[in-house]
Enzyme design. Structure first.
Site, mmCIF file in Angstrom:
data_model
loop_
_atom_site.group_PDB
_atom_site.id
_atom_site.type_symbol
_atom_site.label_atom_id
_atom_site.label_comp_id
_atom_site.label_asym_id
_atom_site.label_seq_id
_atom_site.Cartn_x
_atom_site.Cartn_y
_atom_site.Cartn_z
ATOM 1 N N GLU A 93 0.827 -1.205 0.000
ATOM 2 C CA GLU A 93 0.000 0.000 0.000
ATOM 3 C C GLU A 93 0.861 1.255 0.000
ATOM 4 O O GLU A 93 1.952 1.264 0.583
ATOM 5 C CB GLU A 93 -0.920 -0.005 1.225
ATOM 6 C CG GLU A 93 -1.970 -1.099 1.125
ATOM 7 C CD GLU A 93 -2.908 -1.166 2.321
ATOM 8 O OE1 GLU A 93 -4.051 -1.595 2.146
ATOM 9 O OE2 GLU A 93 -2.505 -0.799 3.433
ATOM 10 N N CYS A 106 3.423 8.452 1.030
ATOM 11 C CA CYS A 106 3.981 7.536 2.020
ATOM 12 C C CYS A 106 4.146 6.182 1.332
ATOM 13 O O CYS A 106 3.166 5.607 0.860
ATOM 14 C CB CYS A 106 3.011 7.461 3.199
ATOM 15 S SG CYS A 106 3.507 6.262 4.434
ATOM 16 N N CYS A 113 6.234 -6.772 7.701
ATOM 17 C CA CYS A 113 7.325 -6.187 8.501
ATOM 18 C C CYS A 113 7.654 -7.137 9.649
ATOM 19 O O CYS A 113 6.756 -7.748 10.245
ATOM 20 C CB CYS A 113 6.887 -4.834 9.054
ATOM 21 S SG CYS A 113 8.182 -4.028 10.019
ATOM 22 N N CYS A 117 5.795 -4.191 16.005
ATOM 23 C CA CYS A 117 5.317 -3.146 16.924
ATOM 24 C C CYS A 117 3.845 -3.426 17.246
ATOM 25 O O CYS A 117 3.038 -3.677 16.339
ATOM 26 C CB CYS A 117 5.463 -1.764 16.290
ATOM 27 S SG CYS A 117 7.148 -1.412 15.772
ATOM 28 N N CYS A 120 0.696 -1.674 15.523
ATOM 29 C CA CYS A 120 0.722 -1.558 14.059
ATOM 30 C C CYS A 120 0.181 -2.812 13.384
ATOM 31 O O CYS A 120 0.602 -3.925 13.686
ATOM 32 C CB CYS A 120 2.164 -1.296 13.628
ATOM 33 S SG CYS A 120 2.404 -1.379 11.856
ATOM 34 N N GLY A 161 6.673 -1.825 6.369
ATOM 35 C CA GLY A 161 8.064 -2.257 6.426
ATOM 36 C C GLY A 161 8.986 -1.340 7.204
ATOM 37 O O GLY A 161 8.662 -0.190 7.487
ATOM 38 N N GLU A 162 10.135 -1.901 7.570
ATOM 39 C CA GLU A 162 11.206 -1.140 8.241
ATOM 40 C C GLU A 162 12.272 -0.881 7.176
ATOM 41 O O GLU A 162 13.010 -1.790 6.777
ATOM 42 C CB GLU A 162 11.771 -1.982 9.409
ATOM 43 C CG GLU A 162 13.124 -1.551 9.935
ATOM 44 C CD GLU A 162 13.205 -0.097 10.371
ATOM 45 O OE1 GLU A 162 12.499 0.297 11.298
ATOM 46 O OE2 GLU A 162 14.007 0.650 9.765
ATOM 47 N N SER A 191 11.665 6.811 8.027
ATOM 48 C CA SER A 191 11.314 6.565 9.422
ATOM 49 C C SER A 191 11.742 5.156 9.844
ATOM 50 O O SER A 191 11.476 4.187 9.147
ATOM 51 C CB SER A 191 9.797 6.706 9.582
ATOM 52 O OG SER A 191 9.432 6.326 10.881
ATOM 53 N N LEU A 215 9.672 6.528 18.363
ATOM 54 C CA LEU A 215 10.206 6.343 19.726
ATOM 55 C C LEU A 215 9.158 5.715 20.660
ATOM 56 O O LEU A 215 9.375 4.661 21.235
ATOM 57 C CB LEU A 215 10.676 7.696 20.262
ATOM 58 C CG LEU A 215 11.591 7.618 21.461
ATOM 59 C CD1 LEU A 215 12.927 6.986 21.108
ATOM 60 C CD2 LEU A 215 11.825 9.009 22.057
ATOM 61 N N ASN A 216 8.084 6.425 20.880
ATOM 62 C CA ASN A 216 6.874 5.855 21.502
ATOM 63 C C ASN A 216 6.966 5.418 22.953
ATOM 64 O O ASN A 216 6.050 4.747 23.452
ATOM 65 C CB ASN A 216 6.358 4.656 20.677
ATOM 66 C CG ASN A 216 6.242 4.995 19.215
ATOM 67 O OD1 ASN A 216 5.865 6.107 18.880
ATOM 68 N ND2 ASN A 216 6.598 4.082 18.347
ATOM 69 N N ASN A 290 -4.124 5.452 16.417
ATOM 70 C CA ASN A 290 -5.262 5.080 15.573
ATOM 71 C C ASN A 290 -5.609 3.659 15.965
ATOM 72 O O ASN A 290 -4.931 2.730 15.528
ATOM 73 C CB ASN A 290 -4.867 5.087 14.099
ATOM 74 C CG ASN A 290 -4.296 6.415 13.711
ATOM 75 O OD1 ASN A 290 -4.957 7.425 13.849
ATOM 76 N ND2 ASN A 290 -3.052 6.413 13.263
ATOM 77 N N CYS A 333 -1.331 6.062 10.095
ATOM 78 C CA CYS A 333 -0.143 5.411 10.643
ATOM 79 C C CYS A 333 -0.526 4.137 11.368
ATOM 80 O O CYS A 333 -1.441 4.133 12.193
ATOM 81 C CB CYS A 333 0.543 6.317 11.648
ATOM 82 S SG CYS A 333 1.279 7.733 10.905
HETATM 83 S S1 SF4 Z 1 5.367 0.518 12.960
HETATM 84 FE FE1 SF4 Z 1 6.757 0.324 11.199
HETATM 85 S S2 SF4 Z 1 8.465 -0.875 12.020
HETATM 86 FE FE2 SF4 Z 1 6.778 -1.185 13.460
HETATM 87 S S3 SF4 Z 1 5.722 -3.045 12.735
HETATM 88 FE FE3 SF4 Z 1 4.705 -1.285 11.774
HETATM 89 S S4 SF4 Z 1 5.691 -1.070 9.780
HETATM 90 FE FE4 SF4 Z 1 7.032 -2.326 11.056
#
Ligand code: SF4
Length: 345
Positions: A93, A106, A113, A117, A120, A161-162, A191, A215-216, A290, A333
């Site tokens: 996406e 974006c 990924c 996290c 996410c 993805g990272e 990011s 960071l979070n 979100n 996000c």
């Molecule tokens: S926030 Fe980014 S790094 Fe973390 S699981 Fe989601 S896509 Fe991967």
């Protein structure tokens, strides 16, 4: 017959070699780049600068791959989400976010990924595969083609993805986006969840691209809970790497802080965060979560969000509350997942 090459999949030097081997003068390679990356040609037959005979000869040797648009959703706030299908039928996406004078795309760097996290949806998929450089760039080409005569002005690598886990392909993609498509590095932000070795390499391979760090949390205990990457690169290591990250004059690192009710949103968290930021040239984006049904995590109240920001601002930091756009189409996000019929289904 030899296998036809995908003109988007080959790097710069290979494109030159291809034109040489096809018996063409070197300037043809430049023309191919121009038609693919600036005029968004989706097929060799569209390159009208070439004679019909040349187009047909080239079509016997090569082709131009394209992402297939599987769906396009528009949010009430103007954000658009594009679902693209890849050559192997996996899906990714990309999200287009219009803002006054900017049109930001974006983009994704992986299918799924591995970072896991908690907040996410992409993380729930696990890593399916890395994207190739051309599949990363193709998101920009495909969306530009779809929105003509408008053009994307800014890029954020904050999709699925990272990016630092796939830095070789990401760096090649960034080279093409800047070198071939003319988007300035200053308008690109990558990011990361905090892969420290990748941050060091990023500064070498793609200098001047803006860095954002997700960071979070204000303590390792909290961050371990919601971002497993913290067990490998805890806050102290991560922030030391941020302090060493080379920044041009006037530039700052962006720290993203997703506020989750009862997890990381107290005024004590804000005070600790302010302390962690000491000596860093930074700005903080405070992003109320979100929520999605699968995480069990909740968004804090507006009052909590404002109080959190107030503490940061009171400590002399630049801290903005960022409401993610496109929530009604799951484009915000942490909401990207490409949850459509999968390969083979
Ligand atoms: S926030 Fe980014 S790094 Fe973390 S699981 Fe989601 S896509 Fe991967």
């Amino acid at each position: 017959m030899a296998k036809r090459i995908n003109l988007k999949a080959v790097p710069r030097d290979a494109l030159l070699r291809f034109t040489e081997e096809a018996g063409l003068p070197g300037f043809r390679a430049g023309q191919l780049v121009h038609w693919i990356y600036e005029k968004y040609a989706s097929d060799i037959s569209e390159i009208t600068e070439f004679s019909k005979a040349l187009r047909s000869a080239l079509a016997g040797l090569a082709y131009i791959s394209n992402l297939r648009l599987a769906s396009r959703l528009r949010s009430s706030d103007g954000t658009e989400k594009f679902l693209f299908s890849l050559e192997d039928e996996e899906t990714i996406e990309s999200v287009l976010i219009p803002d006054e004078d900017r049109l930001t795309l974006c983009i994704s760097s992986q299918v799924g990924c591995a970072m896991g996290c908690k907040f996410c949806l992409t993380g729930k998929l696990g890593l399916i595969r890395n994207l190739k450089a051309f599949e990363i760039v193709d998101q920009v080409i495909a969306v530009n083609r779809l929105i003509l005569p408008r053009r994307i002005t800014n890029i954020v690598l904050m999709g699925m993805g990272e990016p630092l886990s796939n830095l070789g392909e990401v760096a090649e993609a960034l080279w093409r986006i800047t070198g071939y498509m003319g988007i300035s590095k200053r308008r690109i932000t990558l990011s990361t969840a905090g892969l420290v070795p990748g941050m060091v390499l990023l500064a070498q391979k793609a200098p001047e691209v803006n860095l954002a760090v997700s960071l979070n949390a204000s303590t390792d205990r909290e961050r371990d809970e919601i971002m497993p990457v913290n067990k490998r690169y805890p806050l102290k290591t991560l922030l030391a790497a941020c302090r060493k990250f080379p920044l041009r004059p006037g530039r700052k690192i962006t720290f993203e802080y997703v506020l989750i009710s009862g997890v990381n949103d107290s005024v004590d968290d804000a005070a600790r965060l302010a302390k962690l930021m000491r000596g860093l040239r930074c700005k903080i984006n405070v992003i109320p979560l979100n929520p999605h049904s699968e995480s069990g995590l909740k968004r804090p109240s507006d009052r909590t969000v404002l109080e959190f920001q107030k503490v940061l601002v009171g400590s002399g930091l630049t801290a903005l509350i960022r409401e993610s756009k496109g929530q009604d189409i799951l484009a915000a996000c942490g909401q990207l997942r490409a949850d459509y019929p999968k390969k083979g289904s």
